[in-house]
Enzyme design. Structure first.
Site, PDB file in Angstrom:
ATOM      1  N   GLY A 131      55.200  15.610  60.339  1.00 37.53           N
ATOM      2  CA  GLY A 131      53.829  15.854  59.881  1.00 37.53           C
ATOM      3  C   GLY A 131      53.178  14.510  59.611  1.00 37.53           C
ATOM      4  N   ARG A 243      38.991  12.180  61.675  1.00 36.48           N
ATOM      5  CA  ARG A 243      38.876  12.170  60.200  1.00 36.48           C
ATOM      6  C   ARG A 243      37.418  12.142  59.752  1.00 36.48           C
ATOM      7  NH1 ARG A 243      44.296   8.425  60.067  1.00 36.48           N
ATOM      8  NH2 ARG A 243      45.692  10.206  60.354  1.00 36.48           N
ATOM      9  N   GLU A 363      44.780  16.451  59.477  1.00 36.27           N
ATOM     10  CA  GLU A 363      44.349  15.165  60.064  1.00 36.27           C
ATOM     11  C   GLU A 363      44.727  13.987  59.153  1.00 36.27           C
ATOM     12  OE1 GLU A 363      40.985  14.982  62.524  1.00 36.27           O
ATOM     13  OE2 GLU A 363      41.079  17.118  63.018  1.00 36.27           O
ATOM     14  N   SER A 366      46.011  13.185  51.986  1.00 32.51           N
ATOM     15  CA  SER A 366      45.393  12.141  51.144  1.00 32.51           C
ATOM     16  C   SER A 366      46.332  10.944  51.014  1.00 32.51           C
ATOM     17  CB  SER A 366      45.080  12.698  49.750  1.00 32.51           C
ATOM     18  OG  SER A 366      44.117  13.715  49.860  1.00 32.51           O
TER      19      SER A 366
END
Ligand code: CAA
Length: 395
Positions: A131, A243, A363, A366
């Site tokens: 991921g 993003r 995408e 954080s």
């Protein structure tokens, strides 16, 4: 410095707002509840030109700038984030990636249909074990001479079940690590492409998120994008622009929740006056307005840098990180302002609160955005020492 939007940009914003309020709002609660794919709404987005906004007209797109795309994403995301994620992936990951790095044959075969919204595309990078750590690709594409043989599993793929085209990132040469990764255009009706079940999600529930299995899929050599080993750079460069799309979505979620909360606070009476006239609520609205405006500046600036063909890698990470945190924080506040009404599904704010969470995850989480920003800081790309006493302003 000029903060004005052009006539064209304002017209795009207005068209997107009208579409979202008139055509997306009716039924959005029901689609969220039933997880029904917004097929008719996606067809209308194609018709209105929202699915290939930045693609050159030569390939069937709208030829618009990134600011216009950002404005449309913001307005649509105030209402329906299942539609806006479908739009974001098709525009900024699939069409943009193909236009920038595809060859003419690939563009005329695939991009023209994708930009027109005749076909929908998906971006297949994430895996069960890859991921945030996107270099750890387990999907392989073995060079068989005239074709590659693709095997592996991708997870949480937006547009997974409804797309005609996948851009699939896969390891072609494990010894080379991330330099041995490639990206392929895969048609979903080819033998060996298996679409897994649709995910039942917290938010963006009517968007189409699936795991995908590739079992001995024969991919023609001409469907590799770029030179051998370009796949990881393709993913990173494309995601830097993607993003901006997700940052705009987060901005829209926050701004949509704020609009609802401000309207409600101006109507709802308590203790003999509207709740907006109680300082406890007025200050919440002030904080929302402040943070949303700051997020908006970051988002528009990242889009502007991209339009100027300046470096936007850190700027898009900052915009996405900040806007998604503002979206999460202030959708919670919008629910609070609505009190009991905020907690029930016939009002829109609870859905926006659930939708906000994914903007901190997809995408690049954080935490990944902080990796991207901190590396730019450490490498001296963000602040340039001008003298022993000071730093030049943020570029
Ligand atoms: N542009 C060009 N090249 C870049 C780049 C960029 N923005 N960022 C990194 N690279 C290059 C580096 O230069 C390096 O290449 P060289 O070794 O040749 O110099 C290579 O890529 C590897 O970079 P790193 O060493 O920085 O890689 P890393 O393993 O430390 O990881 C990371 C960096 C930023 C954490 C990256 O893995 C990442 O972005 N992870 C998150 C992945 C992500 O965003 N997934 C989202 C899935 S798609 C999705 O969500 C779509 C959807 O459905 C909505």
């Amino acid at each position: 410095m000029n903060f004005h939007l052009t006539e064209e940009q304002l017209a795009v914003k207005e068209a997107a707002r009208e579409f979202a309020q008139k055509e997306l709002k009716p039924g959005v609660i029901e689609r969220d509840s039933s997880m029904e794919y917004p097929a008719e709404q996606v067809r209308r987005m194609a018709e209105l030109g929202f699915l290939g906004m930045m693609t050159s007209p030569e390939y069937g797109g709208g030829g618009m700038d990134t600011i216009s795309y950002t404005l449309a994403m913001e307005e649509i995301s105030k209402v329906d984030n299942s539609c806006s994620v479908i739009m974001s992936v098709n525009n900024s990951l699939v069409c943009w990636g193909l236009e920038q790095y595809g060859n003419e044959a690939q563009k005329s075969k695939y991009l023209t249909k994708l930009a027109a919204g005749e076909w929908i595309g998906a971006f297949c990078l994430s895996e069960p074990e890859a991921g945030s750590d996107a270099t750890s690709q387990q999907t392989t594409a073995e060079d068989m001479g005239d074709h590659y043989l693709l095997n592996g599993t991708k997870n949480w793929i937006t547009n997974g079940g409804t797309s005609k085209v996948h851009l699939v990132i896969a390891q072609t040469n494990p010894e080379l690590g991330h330099r041995g990764i490639d990206v392929f255009i895969v048609e979903t009706d080819w033998p060996g492409v298996v679409i897994g079940k649709k995910e039942d999600k917290l938010g963006i529930r009517s968007s189409d998120t699936h795991s995908i299995m590739y079992n001995d899929v024969k991919v023609p050599k001409e469907n590799r994008i770029g030179d051998p080993g370009f796949g990881f750079k393709f993913a990173m460069k494309t995601l830097a622009g993607g993003r901006i799309g997700i940052a705009s979505q987060a901005l829209g979620i926050a701004a949509g929740a704020y609009e609802l909360a401000a309207a409600y606070a101006n109507e709802r009476q308590a203790f003999g006056k509207t709740i907006a006239n109680h300082q406890a609520i007025a200050f919440k609205l002030a904080n929302m307005a402040l943070d949303i405006e700051a997020a908006r500046l970051l988002v528009y600036r990242s889009a502007w840098l991209k339009d100027q063909q300046l470096d936007y890698n850190a700027a898009s990470a900052m915009a996405k990180l900040y806007a998604s945190e503002v979206a999460m924080k202030h959708t919670v506040e919008a629910v609070q302002i609505h009190g009991g009404y905020g907690f029930v599904k016939e009002y829109h704010v609870e859905r926006l609160m659930r939708d906000a969470k994914i903007t901190q995850i997809y995408e690049g989480t954080s935490e990944v955005q902080r990796i991207v920003i901190s590396r730019e800081v450490i490498n001296g790309n963000l602040y340039v020492p001008m003298s022993p006493d000071g730093m030049e302003a943020l570029r």
